[in-house]
Design an enzyme around this catalytic site. Structure first.
Site, PDB file in Angstrom:
ATOM      1  N   LYS A 136       0.834  -1.203   0.000  1.00 18.06           N
ATOM      2  CA  LYS A 136       0.000   0.000   0.000  1.00 18.06           C
ATOM      3  C   LYS A 136       0.868   1.253   0.000  1.00 18.06           C
ATOM      4  O   LYS A 136       0.551   2.249  -0.656  1.00 18.06           O
ATOM      5  CB  LYS A 136      -0.907   0.004   1.233  1.00 18.06           C
ATOM      6  CG  LYS A 136      -1.739   1.272   1.376  1.00 18.06           C
ATOM      7  CD  LYS A 136      -2.695   1.207   2.562  1.00 18.06           C
ATOM      8  CE  LYS A 136      -3.495   2.492   2.688  1.00 18.06           C
ATOM      9  NZ  LYS A 136      -4.508   2.428   3.755  1.00 18.06           N
ATOM     10  N   HIS A 273     -10.526 -30.425 -33.058  1.00 18.67           N
ATOM     11  CA  HIS A 273     -11.379 -29.288 -32.711  1.00 18.67           C
ATOM     12  C   HIS A 273     -12.300 -29.605 -31.538  1.00 18.67           C
ATOM     13  O   HIS A 273     -13.498 -29.305 -31.554  1.00 18.67           O
ATOM     14  CB  HIS A 273     -12.178 -28.808 -33.922  1.00 18.67           C
ATOM     15  CG  HIS A 273     -11.313 -28.381 -35.070  1.00 18.67           C
ATOM     16  ND1 HIS A 273     -10.390 -27.365 -34.968  1.00 18.67           N
ATOM     17  CD2 HIS A 273     -11.195 -28.865 -36.328  1.00 18.67           C
ATOM     18  CE1 HIS A 273      -9.750 -27.223 -36.120  1.00 18.67           C
ATOM     19  NE2 HIS A 273     -10.226 -28.122 -36.965  1.00 18.67           N
TER      20      HIS A 273
END
Length: 510
Positions: A136, A273
């Site tokens: 922070k 596929h």
């Protein structure tokens, strides 16, 4: 005033080298517990945190850094005169760097026979608090959570090129790290309390590799793994040979593994596929692969093959005769490797295939959201089947029906599979109506449709699919049942002597 670095790490990789680099740059070192001991044993001057706080570590180490003398030094904004005055008034020294990595929660959770108490004790409290405080306040404090960054940080400090931008990048890594850590803890507690779909669904994945591109070259992509996944996973495979996997390779390979997990006997699955183009089951792998290949020798070209037995020389010769993108197996004999590695571009993946947990959540992202569901691990038991037609299937037909039912579950809906003798002979996938899928499967099967069985992933809203199957010579059908017009299909079956089986379970796959 000399700068201070607080070092407290679970993973001590290269920590003494890094700490010595900081000392050489005129940093004072604060430390705790095992890290302090390691530093002192390496001859690195370090001060215990409790010397700064004036308060000893207590509760077996659960409380040691949670103190204003530590967090005041981390959170004070150097540009804020009031903050700095408060530090001075309270005799708190600023801390300029935090080097912390956390208790090994994931590793503890994965230990064989680990107790609940040990898992709880490996939930870090002070570490994430220091990391978040320092991150922070990245404008003034550097925070390092990953040992891979040690060298870069030291080099930047030495070159006087380690500024706010670099600290911000490290802060981002911290919040990614703590989010990952907390997500694993959240998952543990959700599983322990049997809360499958909590109000806030938190997931975390760890990067396996960057990919050259996604489904198409204009899309960026990467491959991530679930760090706590149980059972089979492509991320656990070892690549023995060939080019790097692509995005589409990974999707197809995963589809092949999903299908393979349905079968216990020697099985070969060919995928193109994300749909199976051939599945073969036999009493040996070579024969199983021959079935998978013969199921559709055109579509398998450039496809992916997964098998559930060690690849031997005979099977390797068969595999080498066609162009395949990937072969996945639980091992390859030396002879098989010698044969297959003659092909430069084929990818060979070694993946242990012990029985694993099939029950996991499938996540599907939608625009602005995500759908979560159980994986379709449903298996139909023989005693759950019902037989609505006049003729019941023979034992051989029933074996083929159950084989086809496992296969159709992994074909894109609307899905139809024709099978005979533990081999798919026709696959119809992804059509907007069921008769369209059936016609594709029947056309592909050709003469093999005569005497075959048919599986449908969902019920027949019209009798047209049954009529097409009868015309092709199909002798038995398996489907969920449940349509308002079921009787129409039953009547067609009875007219042609076809046995029909209801599973009572649907397998849509969109």
């Amino acid at each position: 005033m000399k700068k201070q670095a607080l070092i407290s790490v679970s993973d001590k990789t290269n920590i003494t080298t890094f700490a010595q680099g900081l000392v050489d740059l005129d940093y004072d070192i604060l430390s705790t517990g095992g890290t302090l001991k390691a530093l002192k044993e390496a001859g690195i001057p370090a001060k215990a945190v409790d010397e700064v706080t004036g308060f000893p570590e207590i509760l077996g180490g659960r409380v040691k850094t949670l103190h204003p003398f530590i967090h005041g030094g981390l959170l004070a904004k150097r540009s804020d005169a009031d903050h700095m005055n408060q530090l001075e008034e309270n005799n708190i020294a600023p801390i300029d760097m935090v080097v912390v990595n956390l208790y090994p929660f994931k590793q503890t959770l994965q230990k064989e026979g680990v107790s609940g108490d040990e898992i709880i004790e490996n939930i870090d409290i002070g570490g994430p608090t220091m990391l978040r405080a320092a991150a922070k306040n990245f404008a003034d404090v550097a925070v390092v959570v990953n040992p891979s960054d040690y060298e870069t940080v030291i080099a930047g400090l030495r070159a006087d090129s380690f500024g706010k931008a670099e600290r911000k990048k490290l802060a981002a890594k911290v919040f990614q790290h703590t989010a990952n850590y907390d997500a694993m803890i959240a998952r543990y507690f959700s599983e322990e309390t049997e809360e499958a779909f909590p109000e806030t669904y938190t997931v975390t994945y760890e990067k396996v590799q960057s990919l050259r591109y996604g489904e198409n070259p204009h899309q960026q992509a990467a491959f991530y793994q679930n760090p706590l996944h149980k059972g089979w996973s492509l991320a656990a495979a070892t690549q023995l040979h060939g080019k790097e996997l692509s995005f589409n390779n990974i999707q197809d390979a995963n589809a092949a593994l999903e299908i393979l997990s349905e079968y216990k006997e020697p099985t070969a699955v060919a995928v193109k596929h994300m749909n199976p183009c051939g599945i073969g089951v036999s009493d040996n792998l070579s024969s199983a692969f021959a079935k998978a290949y013969e199921a559709d020798p055109i579509s398998i070209f450039g496809g992916i093959v997964a098998v559930n037995s060690e690849v031997d020389a005979e099977t390797a010769k068969q595999l080498s005769e066609i162009f395949l993108e990937i072969v996945i197996a639980p091992g390859f004999t030396d002879e098989a490797m010698e044969i297959l590695t003659q092909k430069k571009n084929i990818r060979l993946l070694d993946l242990p295939m012990q029985d694993g947990d099939k029950g996991y959540h499938k996540l599907t992202t939608v625009k602005g959201g995500m759908l979560v569901q159980d994986n379709d691990a449903g298996e139909v038991a023989k005693d759950a089947l019902t037989f609505p037609t006049k003729r019941q299937p023979s034992d051989k037909e029933l074996t083929d029906l159950l084989f086809a039912w496992k296969a159709v579950k992994h074909v894109k809906s609307n899905a139809i599979v024709l099978a005979k003798d533990n081999q798919t002979v026709g696959v119809g996938a992804g059509q907007m109506n069921r008769i369209g899928s059936a016609q594709i499967a029947i056309t592909q099967a050709g003469d093999k449709a005569n005497g075959a069985v048919l599986a449908s992933d969902a019920f027949f809203p019209m009798p047209d699919t049954v009529e097409a199957a009868a015309a092709a010579g199909v002798t038995a059908i398996i489907q969920p049942g449940g349509s308002k017009r079921d009787q129409d299909s039953i009547d067609v079956c009875d007219e042609h002597g076809i046995a029909m089986v209801y599973t009572g379970m649907r397998h849509f796959k969109h």
